[in-house]
Design an enzyme around this catalytic site. Structure first.
Site, PDB file in Angstrom:
ATOM      1  N   SER A  82      -3.368  -0.944   1.684  1.00  0.00           N
ATOM      2  CA  SER A  82      -3.528   0.316   2.402  1.00  0.00           C
ATOM      3  C   SER A  82      -4.873   0.343   3.099  1.00  0.00           C
ATOM      4  O   SER A  82      -5.859  -0.239   2.603  1.00  0.00           O
ATOM      5  CB  SER A  82      -3.439   1.498   1.433  1.00  0.00           C
ATOM      6  OG  SER A  82      -3.785   2.715   2.074  1.00  0.00           O
ATOM      7  N   TYR A 133      -6.192   5.860  -5.859  1.00  0.00           N
ATOM      8  CA  TYR A 133      -5.233   5.089  -5.051  1.00  0.00           C
ATOM      9  C   TYR A 133      -5.979   4.095  -4.163  1.00  0.00           C
ATOM     10  O   TYR A 133      -5.650   2.907  -4.118  1.00  0.00           O
ATOM     11  CB  TYR A 133      -4.372   6.013  -4.200  1.00  0.00           C
ATOM     12  CG  TYR A 133      -3.433   5.258  -3.287  1.00  0.00           C
ATOM     13  CD1 TYR A 133      -2.304   4.623  -3.797  1.00  0.00           C
ATOM     14  CD2 TYR A 133      -3.683   5.149  -1.921  1.00  0.00           C
ATOM     15  CE1 TYR A 133      -1.456   3.897  -2.970  1.00  0.00           C
ATOM     16  CE2 TYR A 133      -2.839   4.433  -1.091  1.00  0.00           C
ATOM     17  CZ  TYR A 133      -1.722   3.817  -1.622  1.00  0.00           C
ATOM     18  OH  TYR A 133      -0.887   3.099  -0.805  1.00  0.00           O
TER      19      TYR A 133
END
Length: 257
Positions: free
Chosen positions: A154, A167
């Site tokens: 990501s 995250y």
């Protein structure tokens, strides 16, 4: 003196190859399965709770021999069992895509809301799980001599943004892990990270399409990243970027700029 491989490898042909996708029943994983199958690969569709969804996808893909595989990221024994099933039923594994992950939206400034249970769940699913998956499938991937591992990371790993602090941290760990794996698994296996920004899927609970469009509007290309955009980048990493390993490829519309 060690052997040196010849150059000009050419496009990586997928016909007859076996590709396993952890987290393959939905979102980026499902889009990738469709692309790989259309190119001739036989798919192992990994799932955790989406058994029916994985079976339905395997049944609709072009070609024959596709499997639905139980691959819960928190269960290393189950991941080894999935690798054994692939070996027994398909005889090989050439491509592994680590797309399984979890998150929950937590404002970065709200430190108390980022509780220990969520931290542990994210780290187990997003870091330990992909490593355990690689560990389980590495012997099969090495056997073919030209294996590829693609980890879905990501942009949050680079910018420290994203759905929560943990995250982004988990994806940064995945990228660093990919660097190490690219060294130790070479030359038989390449390892590449694909790092999108916000993708128009249901991955982040409660995130609307409007929120994704707003985020895309702040990027130079002002284009929403769809699951298939990420799948196409994965295809490129597997089939055309034959001398790329240990690298992170951004699919973010220039959001990092």
């Amino acid at each position: 003196m060690s052997d040196v491989r010849a150059g000009n490898l050419g496009e990586y042909a997928l016909a007859g190859k076996v590709a396993v996708i952890a987290g393959g029943s939905n979102g980026i994983g499902a889009a990738t399965a469709r692309r790989l199958a259309a190119a001739g690969a036989i798919l192992g569709i990994g799932y955790n709770t989406g058994a029916e969804r994985a079976a339905a996808l395997a049944a609709e893909l072009p070609g024959r021999g596709h499997l639905a595989l139980r691959m819960p990221m928190e269960d290393s024994a189950a991941l080894r069992a999935a690798a054994a099933e692939v070996e027994a039923r398909l005889g090989r594994c050439d491509v592994l895509v680590n797309s399984a992950a979890t998150t929950r939206a937590v404002p970065h400034a709200d430190l108390e809301a980022l509780d220990d249970a969520l931290i542990d769940r994210v780290l187990v699913t997003n870091v330990r799980g992909p490593f355990a998956t690689v560990r389980a499938f590495a012997p099969l991937l090495k056997r073919g001599g030209d294996g590829v591992i693609v980890n879905i990371s990501s942009l949050a790993a680079i910018t420290g943004t994203g759905s929560s602090i943990i995250y982004g941290a988990s994806k940064a760990a995945l990228d660093t892990m990919g660097l190490s794996l690219a060294r130790v698994l070479a030359p038989e296996i390449r390892v590449v990270s694909i790092s999108p920004s916000a993708v128009a899927t249901d991955f982040v609970p409660g995130r609307s399409r409007a929120a994704v469009e707003k985020a895309a509007g702040a990027s130079p290309l002002r284009t929403v990243t769809e699951a298939d955009d990420v799948a196409l980048a994965i295809m490129a990493a597997v089939t055309h970027l034959r001398l790329t390993t240990g690298s992170v490829i951004l699919v973010d519309g220039g959001k990092h700029l």
